[in-house]
Each structure stands twice: as structure tokens, then as C-alpha cells.
Scaffold this motif. Structure first.
Motif, PDB file in Angstrom:
ATOM      1  N   PHE A 194       0.816  -1.222   0.000  1.00 46.94           N
ATOM      2  CA  PHE A 194       0.000   0.000   0.000  1.00 46.94           C
ATOM      3  C   PHE A 194       0.849   1.270   0.000  1.00 46.94           C
ATOM      4  CE2 PHE A 194      -2.651  -3.217   2.131  1.00 46.94           C
ATOM      5  CZ  PHE A 194      -3.666  -3.301   1.196  1.00 46.94           C
ATOM      6  N   GLY A 195       1.962   1.232  -0.732  1.00 47.90           N
ATOM      7  CA  GLY A 195       2.805   2.405  -0.889  1.00 47.90           C
ATOM      8  C   GLY A 195       3.889   2.575   0.150  1.00 47.90           C
ATOM      9  N   LEU A 196       3.908   1.713   1.160  1.00 50.00           N
ATOM     10  CA  LEU A 196       4.921   1.852   2.213  1.00 50.00           C
ATOM     11  C   LEU A 196       6.320   1.501   1.724  1.00 50.00           C
ATOM     12  CD1 LEU A 196       3.006   0.471   5.305  1.00 50.00           C
ATOM     13  CD2 LEU A 196       3.510   2.834   4.725  1.00 50.00           C
ATOM     14  N   PHE A 197       6.421   0.765   0.619  1.00 47.10           N
ATOM     15  CA  PHE A 197       7.740   0.426   0.082  1.00 47.10           C
ATOM     16  C   PHE A 197       8.461   1.658  -0.446  1.00 47.10           C
ATOM     17  CE2 PHE A 197      10.769  -1.595  -2.825  1.00 47.10           C
ATOM     18  CZ  PHE A 197      11.297  -2.537  -1.978  1.00 47.10           C
ATOM     19  N   ILE A 198       7.728   2.740  -0.679  1.00 46.80           N
ATOM     20  CA  ILE A 198       8.348   4.002  -1.103  1.00 46.80           C
ATOM     21  C   ILE A 198       9.346   4.486  -0.049  1.00 46.80           C
ATOM     22  CG2 ILE A 198       7.889   6.427  -1.689  1.00 46.80           C
ATOM     23  CD1 ILE A 198       6.952   4.568  -3.853  1.00 46.80           C
ATOM     24  N   PHE A 199       9.058   4.213   1.227  1.00 48.19           N
ATOM     25  CA  PHE A 199      10.002   4.593   2.282  1.00 48.19           C
ATOM     26  C   PHE A 199      11.324   3.857   2.116  1.00 48.19           C
ATOM     27  CE2 PHE A 199       6.024   5.530   4.772  1.00 48.19           C
ATOM     28  CZ  PHE A 199       6.187   6.897   4.752  1.00 48.19           C
ATOM     29  N   VAL A 200      11.267   2.591   1.721  1.00 50.52           N
ATOM     30  CA  VAL A 200      12.481   1.811   1.478  1.00 50.52           C
ATOM     31  C   VAL A 200      13.247   2.400   0.292  1.00 50.52           C
ATOM     32  CG1 VAL A 200      13.349  -0.471   0.825  1.00 50.52           C
ATOM     33  CG2 VAL A 200      11.476  -0.266   2.462  1.00 50.52           C
ATOM     34  N   ILE A 201      12.529   2.806  -0.743  1.00 52.88           N
ATOM     35  CA  ILE A 201      13.165   3.425  -1.909  1.00 52.88           C
ATOM     36  C   ILE A 201      13.850   4.729  -1.502  1.00 52.88           C
ATOM     37  CG2 ILE A 201      12.700   4.533  -4.134  1.00 52.88           C
ATOM     38  CD1 ILE A 201      10.564   2.362  -4.578  1.00 52.88           C
ATOM     39  N   ASN A 202      13.182   5.531  -0.673  1.00 54.37           N
ATOM     40  CA  ASN A 202      13.785   6.782  -0.202  1.00 54.37           C
ATOM     41  C   ASN A 202      15.053   6.509   0.609  1.00 54.37           C
ATOM     42  OD1 ASN A 202      11.795   8.278  -1.403  1.00 54.37           O
ATOM     43  ND2 ASN A 202      10.597   8.527   0.452  1.00 54.37           N
ATOM     44  N   ALA A 203      15.029   5.480   1.444  1.00 52.79           N
ATOM     45  CA  ALA A 203      16.220   5.119   2.222  1.00 52.79           C
ATOM     46  C   ALA A 203      17.348   4.671   1.295  1.00 52.79           C
ATOM     47  CB  ALA A 203      15.881   4.029   3.229  1.00 52.79           C
ATOM     48  N   CYS A 204      17.014   3.951   0.236  1.00 59.28           N
ATOM     49  CA  CYS A 204      18.029   3.533  -0.740  1.00 59.28           C
ATOM     50  C   CYS A 204      18.640   4.741  -1.447  1.00 59.28           C
ATOM     51  CB  CYS A 204      17.432   2.571  -1.760  1.00 59.28           C
ATOM     52  SG  CYS A 204      17.020   0.967  -1.059  1.00 59.28           S
ATOM     53  N   ILE A 205      17.830   5.748  -1.726  1.00 52.15           N
ATOM     54  CA  ILE A 205      18.346   6.974  -2.341  1.00 52.15           C
ATOM     55  C   ILE A 205      19.331   7.658  -1.386  1.00 52.15           C
ATOM     56  CG2 ILE A 205      17.691   9.298  -3.112  1.00 52.15           C
ATOM     57  CD1 ILE A 205      16.934   7.202  -5.148  1.00 52.15           C
ATOM     58  N   ILE A 206      19.010   7.698  -0.104  1.00 47.52           N
ATOM     59  CA  ILE A 206      19.903   8.304   0.886  1.00 47.52           C
ATOM     60  C   ILE A 206      21.204   7.507   0.985  1.00 47.52           C
ATOM     61  CG2 ILE A 206      20.184   8.891   3.340  1.00 47.52           C
ATOM     62  CD1 ILE A 206      18.268  10.731   1.781  1.00 47.52           C
ATOM     63  N   LEU A 207      21.104   6.177   0.992  1.00 48.16           N
ATOM     64  CA  LEU A 207      22.314   5.352   1.052  1.00 48.16           C
ATOM     65  C   LEU A 207      23.153   5.503  -0.211  1.00 48.16           C
ATOM     66  CD1 LEU A 207      20.888   2.122   2.712  1.00 48.16           C
ATOM     67  CD2 LEU A 207      22.456   3.793   3.719  1.00 48.16           C
ATOM     68  N   LEU A 208      22.510   5.682  -1.350  1.00 47.72           N
ATOM     69  CA  LEU A 208      23.234   5.913  -2.601  1.00 47.72           C
ATOM     70  C   LEU A 208      23.956   7.260  -2.550  1.00 47.72           C
ATOM     71  CD1 LEU A 208      23.891   4.790  -5.381  1.00 47.72           C
ATOM     72  CD2 LEU A 208      21.779   5.805  -6.218  1.00 47.72           C
ATOM     73  N   ALA A 209      23.283   8.272  -2.013  1.00 40.35           N
ATOM     74  CA  ALA A 209      23.928   9.586  -1.854  1.00 40.35           C
ATOM     75  C   ALA A 209      25.109   9.484  -0.893  1.00 40.35           C
ATOM     76  CB  ALA A 209      22.920  10.612  -1.348  1.00 40.35           C
ATOM     77  N   ASP A 210      24.965   8.661   0.147  1.00 40.80           N
ATOM     78  CA  ASP A 210      26.058   8.438   1.088  1.00 40.80           C
ATOM     79  C   ASP A 210      27.275   7.851   0.385  1.00 40.80           C
ATOM     80  OD1 ASP A 210      27.680   7.763   3.314  1.00 40.80           O
ATOM     81  OD2 ASP A 210      26.611   5.882   3.604  1.00 40.80           O
ATOM     82  N   SER A 211      27.047   6.918  -0.519  1.00 37.34           N
ATOM     83  CA  SER A 211      28.174   6.295  -1.215  1.00 37.34           C
ATOM     84  C   SER A 211      28.802   7.219  -2.260  1.00 37.34           C
ATOM     85  CB  SER A 211      27.737   4.978  -1.861  1.00 37.34           C
ATOM     86  OG  SER A 211      26.817   5.225  -2.898  1.00 37.34           O
ATOM     87  N   LEU A 212      28.059   8.200  -2.740  1.00 36.72           N
ATOM     88  CA  LEU A 212      28.568   9.105  -3.763  1.00 36.72           C
ATOM     89  C   LEU A 212      29.300  10.319  -3.204  1.00 36.72           C
ATOM     90  CD1 LEU A 212      25.547   9.122  -6.244  1.00 36.72           C
ATOM     91  CD2 LEU A 212      27.744   7.956  -6.539  1.00 36.72           C
ATOM     92  N   ILE A 213      29.003  10.712  -1.973  1.00 36.35           N
ATOM     93  CA  ILE A 213      29.532  11.954  -1.402  1.00 36.35           C
ATOM     94  C   ILE A 213      30.437  11.620  -0.219  1.00 36.35           C
ATOM     95  CG2 ILE A 213      28.907  14.165  -0.361  1.00 36.35           C
ATOM     96  CD1 ILE A 213      26.146  13.742  -1.737  1.00 36.35           C
ATOM     97  N   ASP A 214      31.653  12.169  -0.248  1.00 40.23           N
ATOM     98  CA  ASP A 214      32.616  11.895   0.820  1.00 40.23           C
ATOM     99  C   ASP A 214      32.248  12.561   2.141  1.00 40.23           C
ATOM    100  OD1 ASP A 214      34.231  10.252  -0.703  1.00 40.23           O
ATOM    101  OD2 ASP A 214      35.436  11.930  -1.452  1.00 40.23           O
ATOM    102  N   GLY A 215      31.684  13.733   2.112  1.00 41.43           N
ATOM    103  CA  GLY A 215      31.401  14.479   3.328  1.00 41.43           C
ATOM    104  C   GLY A 215      30.065  14.162   3.970  1.00 41.43           C
ATOM    105  N   PHE A 216      29.406  13.093   3.529  1.00 40.86           N
ATOM    106  CA  PHE A 216      28.088  12.724   4.039  1.00 40.86           C
ATOM    107  C   PHE A 216      28.124  11.248   4.401  1.00 40.86           C
ATOM    108  CE2 PHE A 216      23.618  11.368   2.937  1.00 40.86           C
ATOM    109  CZ  PHE A 216      23.013  11.944   4.029  1.00 40.86           C
ATOM    110  N   LYS A 217      27.817  10.920   5.641  1.00 40.77           N
ATOM    111  CA  LYS A 217      27.855   9.537   6.094  1.00 40.77           C
ATOM    112  C   LYS A 217      26.559   9.173   6.804  1.00 40.77           C
ATOM    113  CE  LYS A 217      31.925   8.754   4.660  1.00 40.77           C
ATOM    114  NZ  LYS A 217      31.929   8.299   3.305  1.00 40.77           N
ATOM    115  N   VAL A 218      26.031   8.003   6.455  1.00 38.13           N
ATOM    116  CA  VAL A 218      24.863   7.436   7.118  1.00 38.13           C
ATOM    117  C   VAL A 218      25.278   6.049   7.593  1.00 38.13           C
ATOM    118  CG1 VAL A 218      22.458   6.747   6.841  1.00 38.13           C
ATOM    119  CG2 VAL A 218      23.316   8.719   5.608  1.00 38.13           C
ATOM    120  N   SER A 219      25.010   5.743   8.853  1.00 39.53           N
ATOM    121  CA  SER A 219      25.546   4.525   9.459  1.00 39.53           C
ATOM    122  C   SER A 219      24.872   3.240   8.987  1.00 39.53           C
ATOM    123  CB  SER A 219      25.471   4.612  10.979  1.00 39.53           C
ATOM    124  OG  SER A 219      24.123   4.667  11.399  1.00 39.53           O
ATOM    125  N   GLY A 220      23.644   3.289   8.539  1.00 37.65           N
ATOM    126  CA  GLY A 220      22.976   2.064   8.124  1.00 37.65           C
ATOM    127  C   GLY A 220      21.603   2.334   7.546  1.00 37.65           C
TER     128      GLY A 220
END
Length: 116
Positions: free
Chosen positions: A62-88
Motif C-alpha cells: 500500500f505504498g509503504l515500500f516508497i520509504f524503502v526506496i527513499n532510504a536507498c536513495i539516501i544510502l546511494l547519496a552516502d556512497s557518492l559523497i565523501d562528506g556525508f555519512k549514514v551509518s545504516g
């Protein structure tokens, strides 16, 4: 001009959330601006593709998987940017939810009043 202002407001939200949330760190203001730009680009290019390919999971949840997609976008940004870190994943999920709330609030301040 409005796009530049939205990026600056998103960078402000990133800085505030990085100071509040454990597990999220940004090294400076320039890194926060870069994070805002990268998240905007990923939301324009990668997010629609992820939503398309995970449409059955999104429908079943019911659309809740969009939250997982948003978290994946944040983790992808974490891997692309040196000055930004997300622990998990959970930190990324919580960060993405709060970032969406902050952005909605800040962007609502930019709305122009329409006169009839």
C-alpha cells in the motif's frame, strides 16, 4: 531562482538533521549543499526507475515500500559523497522520513499566495 532556494533549504534541513540524528553526519555547509543537489538529481533520475521496477511490492504494501526506496536513495547519496555519512539502513530510513517532513514544511513557506 526558486530551485536554488529549494536546494539551499534542503541543505539547511540536512544540516539540522545531521546534528539531531545519531548515525548521520555531514562535514560542512558545502557538503550539505552537495548532498541536496545529489539527492535532487537522484530523485529525478533513479527514484522513478526504482518505483517502476518495484511497483508490485509498492502495491502490495500500500505504498509503504516508497520509504524503502527513499532510504536507498539516501544510502546511494552516502556512497557518492565523501562528506556525508549514514551509518545504516535504519538511520537512512529515519533520515529520509524526517527530511521529507522538513522539506514539506520549508517548501510550504515558499508558496506564493494566489489572488483571485
Amino acid at each position: 531562482m526558486k530551485t536554488f532556494l529549494k536546494i539551499l533549504l534542503t541543505a539547511l534541513a540536512v544540516i539540522i538533521l545531521a546534528n539531531i540524528l545519531p548515525g548521520v553526519a555531514v562535514t560542512g555547509y558545502l557538503s550539505a549543499i552537495i548532498v541536496a543537489v545529489v539527492i535532487a538529481i537522484l530523485n529525478m533520475i533513479v527514484r522513478p526507475l526504482l518505483i517502476f521496477f518495484t511497483l508490485p511490492a509498492t502495491i502490495v504494501t500500500f505504498g509503504l515500500f516508497i520509504f524503502v526506496i527513499n532510504a536507498c536513495i539516501i544510502l546511494l547519496a552516502d556512497s557518492l559523497i565523501d562528506g556525508f555519512k549514514v551509518s545504516g539502513f535504519w538511520a537512512a530510513l529515519f533520515f529520509s522520513i524526517l527530511l521529507s517532513i522538513f522539506r514539506s514544511f520549508l517548501f510550504s513557506l515558499l508558496k506564493e499566495e494566489k489572488h483571485k
